[in-house]
Design an enzyme around this catalytic site. Sequence first.
Site, PDB file in Angstrom:
ATOM      1  N   GLU A 299       3.244  -1.113   1.085  1.00  0.00           N
ATOM      2  CA  GLU A 299       2.035  -0.732   0.328  1.00  0.00           C
ATOM      3  C   GLU A 299       0.784  -0.721   1.208  1.00  0.00           C
ATOM      4  O   GLU A 299      -0.148  -1.512   0.992  1.00  0.00           O
ATOM      5  CB  GLU A 299       1.839  -1.684  -0.860  1.00  0.00           C
ATOM      6  CG  GLU A 299       2.958  -1.605  -1.868  1.00  0.00           C
ATOM      7  CD  GLU A 299       2.738  -2.537  -3.077  1.00  0.00           C
ATOM      8  OE1 GLU A 299       1.878  -3.425  -2.988  1.00  0.00           O
ATOM      9  OE2 GLU A 299       3.419  -2.359  -4.094  1.00  0.00           O
TER      10      GLU A 299
ATOM     11  N   GLU B 261       9.875   0.056  -5.922  1.00  0.00           N
ATOM     12  CA  GLU B 261       9.696  -1.158  -6.723  1.00  0.00           C
ATOM     13  C   GLU B 261       9.468  -0.719  -8.166  1.00  0.00           C
ATOM     14  O   GLU B 261       8.418  -0.193  -8.502  1.00  0.00           O
ATOM     15  CB  GLU B 261       8.495  -2.002  -6.224  1.00  0.00           C
ATOM     16  CG  GLU B 261       8.638  -2.468  -4.788  1.00  0.00           C
ATOM     17  CD  GLU B 261       7.497  -3.370  -4.308  1.00  0.00           C
ATOM     18  OE1 GLU B 261       6.639  -3.733  -5.141  1.00  0.00           O
ATOM     19  OE2 GLU B 261       7.452  -3.667  -3.105  1.00  0.00           O
TER      20      GLU B 261
END
Lengths: 663, 663, 663
Positions: B142, B298
Amino acid sequence: MYFGVDYYPEHWPEERWETDAQMMQAAHFNVVRIAEFAWAKLEPAEGHFDFDWLDRAIEVLNRHGLKVIIGTPTATPPKWLIDKHPDILPRDPDGHVRGFGSRCHYCATNEAYHWYTDIIVGQLARRYGQHPGVIGWQIDNEFGCHSTVRCYCDSCQRAFRRWLQRKYGTLDVLNKTWGTIFWSQTYTDWDQVIIPRKTVAEHNPSLLLDFYRFASDMKVQYQRRQIEILRRHTTNQFITHNLMGLFPEIDYYELGADLDFVSWDNYPRLLGSPDRARLAMTHDLIRSIRRRNFWVMEEQSGPSGWGIVQSTPRPGEVRLWTYQAVSRGADGIVYFRWRTCRFGTEQFWHGVINHDGLPRRRYEEVQRTGSELKRLAPLLEGTVVKNEVAFLYPYDQLWALDIQPNNPRLNYTDVVKEYYTCLHERNIGVDFVNHDDDLSQYKLLIAPLVYMVYPDLAARLARFVQDGGVLITTFRSGVKDWNNIATDKPLPGELAYLLGIEISDYDSFYGDKVGVRLELNGELSEGSADTWCDVITPQSAKRLAAYTSEYYSHEAAVTENRVGKGRAIYIGTRLDSNLRSKLIDYALLEAGVAKGLLAHSGIEVAIREKDSMKLIFLINHTDQKQTAALPGRYSSLLSNRSIAGEIELEPYGVEVLKEAELF
Amino acid sequence: MYFGVDYYPEHWPEERWETDAQMMQAAHFNVVRIAEFAWAKLEPAEGHFDFDWLDRAIEVLNRHGLKVIIGTPTATPPKWLIDKHPDILPRDPDGHVRGFGSRCHYCATNEAYHWYTDIIVGQLARRYGQHPGVIGWQIDNEFGCHSTVRCYCDSCQRAFRRWLQRKYGTLDVLNKTWGTIFWSQTYTDWDQVIIPRKTVAEHNPSLLLDFYRFASDMKVQYQRRQIEILRRHTTNQFITHNLMGLFPEIDYYELGADLDFVSWDNYPRLLGSPDRARLAMTHDLIRSIRRRNFWVMEEQSGPSGWGIVQSTPRPGEVRLWTYQAVSRGADGIVYFRWRTCRFGTEQFWHGVINHDGLPRRRYEEVQRTGSELKRLAPLLEGTVVKNEVAFLYPYDQLWALDIQPNNPRLNYTDVVKEYYTCLHERNIGVDFVNHDDDLSQYKLLIAPLVYMVYPDLAARLARFVQDGGVLITTFRSGVKDWNNIATDKPLPGELAYLLGIEISDYDSFYGDKVGVRLELNGELSEGSADTWCDVITPQSAKRLAAYTSEYYSHEAAVTENRVGKGRAIYIGTRLDSNLRSKLIDYALLEAGVAKGLLAHSGIEVAIREKDSMKLIFLINHTDQKQTAALPGRYSSLLSNRSIAGEIELEPYGVEVLKEAELF
Amino acid sequence: MYFGVDYYPEHWPEERWETDAQMMQAAHFNVVRIAEFAWAKLEPAEGHFDFDWLDRAIEVLNRHGLKVIIGTPTATPPKWLIDKHPDILPRDPDGHVRGFGSRCHYCATNEAYHWYTDIIVGQLARRYGQHPGVIGWQIDNEFGCHSTVRCYCDSCQRAFRRWLQRKYGTLDVLNKTWGTIFWSQTYTDWDQVIIPRKTVAEHNPSLLLDFYRFASDMKVQYQRRQIEILRRHTTNQFITHNLMGLFPEIDYYELGADLDFVSWDNYPRLLGSPDRARLAMTHDLIRSIRRRNFWVMEEQSGPSGWGIVQSTPRPGEVRLWTYQAVSRGADGIVYFRWRTCRFGTEQFWHGVINHDGLPRRRYEEVQRTGSELKRLAPLLEGTVVKNEVAFLYPYDQLWALDIQPNNPRLNYTDVVKEYYTCLHERNIGVDFVNHDDDLSQYKLLIAPLVYMVYPDLAARLARFVQDGGVLITTFRSGVKDWNNIATDKPLPGELAYLLGIEISDYDSFYGDKVGVRLELNGELSEGSADTWCDVITPQSAKRLAAYTSEYYSHEAAVTENRVGKGRAIYIGTRLDSNLRSKLIDYALLEAGVAKGLLAHSGIEVAIREKDSMKLIFLINHTDQKQTAALPGRYSSLLSNRSIAGEIELEPYGVEVLKEAELF
Ligand SMILES: [Zn+2]
Ligand SMILES: [Zn+2]
Ligand SMILES: [Zn+2]
């Protein structure tokens, strides 16, 4: 009974001292606290001490029947000291120095500061430690005020590492205990270990909990340093510290342990309209810190305020707050402050008299109160507060839930206060206990949010129930071990056996309300809850309530488990006040707790007792008259008359009763 | 079809790994992502590597049919590295170090960090680049999380100057392009050029835009550095990165360009109740980044949370979100995370199973979903998403309007989403395109707020319309050049000819509502608008709507210009949803876009296709049953039955249909 | 009468200058302000000056009948200077540098900055000090903009100590005056004295007040430095500075004292919908700074805005604001700015014309206004504003109440404005006066919150009343001495004799409303009050109002004391607008103040006069027509017609009348 005022003679011309002392005496004061911020006057340059003015001030006060408590002036290090050792200044998490210009501008771990603390406290102790007019000492002032418990300076960085080394022994243990494997935070050298300064996101919660404990401990140790010096040089003088009520950053059980008794500073109108239950709860907590009577070292006597002035106490309120304190165990009442200061940050923190030095309505009210208490004093002597109900309230839980509130609406002390209020409305007195306190004297233990549990605590709770006690606990109990690590057992973890349940699912609740149906002894009550919903699978427990909405509708919300001679009640959600109230009545009945006098009457009742004598304090916190029916015959100690049947209290009125002696 | 879970074997005792792998296999998982934050365990001291535990973990997983994706652990540099090179830490605009203690604590321009990145990534690549059980790589984690794209350290200061030197060549060009003559900001030496640290007022908007671009580029370049190392040492392994959906600080078109495919992290309940249109829009944007199918790396499988726990997924939601992702182009679903971690910041970011490690309702739901997808996988193979409508969505526009929102109510992505929602309600699929993308495949291009325009972009839009496309654009278009400098032409600047209008006046609107009357094909609609009001003088365009209040009452508010075979619609204000909806219907009809299945039914529909086969996904995002009338005959791939006429979806229910084969 | 525009020729290609000048001339402009931010262009490298472009710009402007005002460019030091002397940058209380990248990035006490200021101003003065086309100078720009008055750098630390040394002579006096005995803040060396950087709690209020004064004085001295250079080199050129209206951080009386006249920057739509009373009050304050006519140096001519664009002036508003300024004493109107800049922070701070350079509606409105004013100019020549009512408005009071607002709802300027609004509604003109101004010309003095009083001020107020004036003052008067130390006399301290009262108690009020009953000349009015309640014991005064609720019900709330030929009214609480209005009517009548024309009509009236001639300005601030009945016969100077009886003003309409000459 001590009754007095906080006084700063150094703020006023010496020729005024005599007048002040006369007026104090006329108000029936017998004690005065002085000197707590006077370091710059006591030691105007390094090693140059000037105690003459203090001698003279004490002399004037003593001459008017006023004993003296000396505050050590360490909350205000003078500028010469700060300039010589600028590292004394604390730092915030961003690294900013919190500089000179107000107070509390020191870091409790700074070694230079320890050196100069020892000197000034030692000098004071040697000079006044045997003084017959000095009866005691207050260490520093309101430790931690203005968020100064947690400091982020380099000295604290080093001290934290030493503290951890003592606690954990090896880095391996620390790494394992904190779970530093998460996000690659493993430490391979003690010098790598951080304090939680500004970082990119959020710190490790186990590190944070230890940092909170460390920071609290640093204040405790700094206080102990002063106490040791004072004990060495004083005789027959008590040592106390003025706590800040529900202040959450220091473990007051630990801070109080080293003191002869604790005192606290009570400003009921500081946060707006006074909250009578909060005030009562604070007195009860403070009394519970040392499980003995306490003092109010600063009792509000005028509007408080710095740049903003708060509302002024209504006529009668200062007297009322005084009685409320006494009713819950205060043996000393010291008003803050004598005369409103003309300068400095606290210019509008009003005292008993205003800037103009004239006796006005608040002085007269204090004077009346003093006169009354003088009459009551012999009866109060030796009386204490005794209770059958206790709340479990360890600071560790408070800190863990401050670090991770779990739900935005969740605050540990708020939840405790919700349950406290139930008892307060019923005029049933309570104590607070720490996680390792003895529970045997209580019939009912209310333990909301026992978030962290260690095996001995679980065992102690189980024993309490087995021996016949009733335990109430709630959602988010048994979630963690004592290091803030989540249990790997099904919830409620270590408490599962005692509670006879398994939490099969849970929902941090963001909706308006979830429906709850409670069934007690066959009686159904519909209500609601919020904040958190545990979905409970009862094992040995029986269900007392179930949800009536959400996907867990019909699942158990409240359970009760019989263990040994007692019962353990688990409340898996945050019930509305009506359901909570019904559960408390149920538990009180089961526990056999005695009913409170004038319950739900709007009149607060608290009792001090000694042997068989009970002094019953009745307090009307409202600006309306209150009436209630007394169940027996009493003598009024304020009006010296006999009372039975209906009693009427004036707005902000007070009564002190004694059960009439029949024989 | 890949179906799996994110796993941190280093968080659990090695003896548990076997059990975990068995349970994963039983849930029909075939892929696991590991190692992304494990730097401190992989390289516990500089130059000392420990891959044995990772070898063993991969072995256990592979043995249970689970392929592995390795995350490079660069989001979490270990403490020994930070202590050796503290300059790695990023800084905020005030100059504060953002220190060790969480994650992402590195500056992407730091050269020491490049050195250590190369080593750890190189070691991993060499060890696992040919491993048959490792199918791919995720770079870092991320990028930019916790506002770490824009760093204000000295290294970034220097890197920004180099970046500008490459872009502008000479200072004269930079000074002219930025308009530094304003407020005497002219630079006369490259070493004078600043990064936008704390200043007295606001920075130059052209500098800010370049700084935003630079900061995004630094992440792209840092990713490229890792990709180059991986490409050198790996065979037949893909490289991806897990994006953050609508995260606005990195140009995902550029970040995605170097990857085999993009993936993203989808937490529908992170911001409260899930917003189905926002979720759909995010999937569509992510698919559009590379114009090909993607992964969810995710996928939420439990309540998320750090200190605050979010609400738990309702029964059926995890399955529903999985199908929504697949329906919009996901070829891989990886749940975050396997088991809820017992320690660290993410202690309450729940996985498929709780801290206690037992299979409960969410595990069962995932298991059921896995079983279904296993059956669907052969049909899904090779299917893609095809659309006739596109949104223009360049990050440059987003940044320019973030720097200068023009009106407090104006947010670029919000406006895009308002139009997106119109299409979503109609079940009409859309793509997103960058400013330099090919437009020829689309019939309708919706381009809100084309704030900055360069000549080629204007030409490309004109060509699109000339060739028969319908273009919708809005107020605040053509305002600036690509360097954030205001045009000196009458608005809409470069777009004036295409739109056939001149903006003669405008009003940044602060009132409640301005009245608007829309006329389409002779049908009148009264409504309102807010945020901004362009007062339009149509030239070649015709008026579609006019204001009915304010001093510009009766002036044109919406216009349409026919150019070549197409039309260009200009919407000079922010219409209410009803008027916006009518305009969209009008434009869809003009553009000849096919109608969406079950439009306005409350059921979300998305289609994947291959050759002539269409897989139609029906999704009920509500907790109520939904029914709708199907226009033909279909076979259900979940229930293996034939369906025609009315279809009913359970709360949070899902259906996958295939058009019945007639022959 | 000057009528012009602010212009930045350096922002535009030189070939455009001619067009701009022609268009300006066509708009009837006769003056242009230039160069104020052009330091980097005037001195591109240290000691290298380039004035040629400025010569050419002035030449073009002069050629079109446009005189020039030069702004000294010291608000924007160039980067080469900052890089050579980074200490020039100011610092915030946390110690952060407020860096390069916007404007005002200098500390006014920095000695290096003084050096470079002297050079650039000297160069400009020598070159243009005798230029016939240059009529005046503006020093710097909006001193203190973006909170730059109070700087916390080391240079300011030193300068503050020097300033205090000059003020107090010895540390003993400083310690005593500030009350540093409080919290051990006693200074024993001048180098110990602090500036109020970040500290743990709040600073000493006397120190803060001196710091506010010091910081204001530093700007005054920095301006004086430039003025002295200009005076040395210029002939027949005025010097002014553009103030920021109600900006609270500089004592404008002191800043204005060194100037030939003051000007200010008026942006009525900057804070949302224009507030006519606030605008009028600001003009009146600005005129009162020097007690003479003034300029508007920046008059809003388009929507203002940086990143956020404000709403555009409604048609007619720019003209209306121009007339309002003139009606209250403006002799020069300069619009900001000529053409909206294409780049830089102020890209959306619109001028008379937009980025596109075309004349549109706002240009036309300005042109019409210019044409009208050209006709009015001969009549306006020499006219001034004369009033019978004054407000006491010293910055010292403002600062002291900013440091300690006493109640969260209390703001000094807000309270002044409440009373101002009463006068404004009645179209009665007012002046503002400083604490040491002569009061003899006024009949009514309104002095809200005379918080700090020194003996001479008390005496001056007493003399004013004794001589027949009517004084209105309020709660929180006489509370402090001029050093922010609380009086030790009963309140209202030094004013007790004049007011004939004693404040026996007070209540900072947090409730909704307290009831008040007012009795004036036998007429009873019921109303309410809030914010503060003084409980007044009248001595020689008589009671005008009493409270009707709270514990001080029936106590006096408003009193009037006759002293000499006048009266002193004390308002002990914050009355509602109806009661306040009644009191003002009563006081106006007692004071014999002339009634305002068209009072309460919704039309604003202001008068300029010379000898017996009165120019009466009528202004309709609303978007509705307004009508009113004139009491006599007038000639309209805008329409050249005679008017009697009813007059009608268009939305945003304006009229200028002259009393018809009867003889
Ligand atoms: Zn510290
Ligand atoms: Zn950096
Ligand atoms: Zn400074």
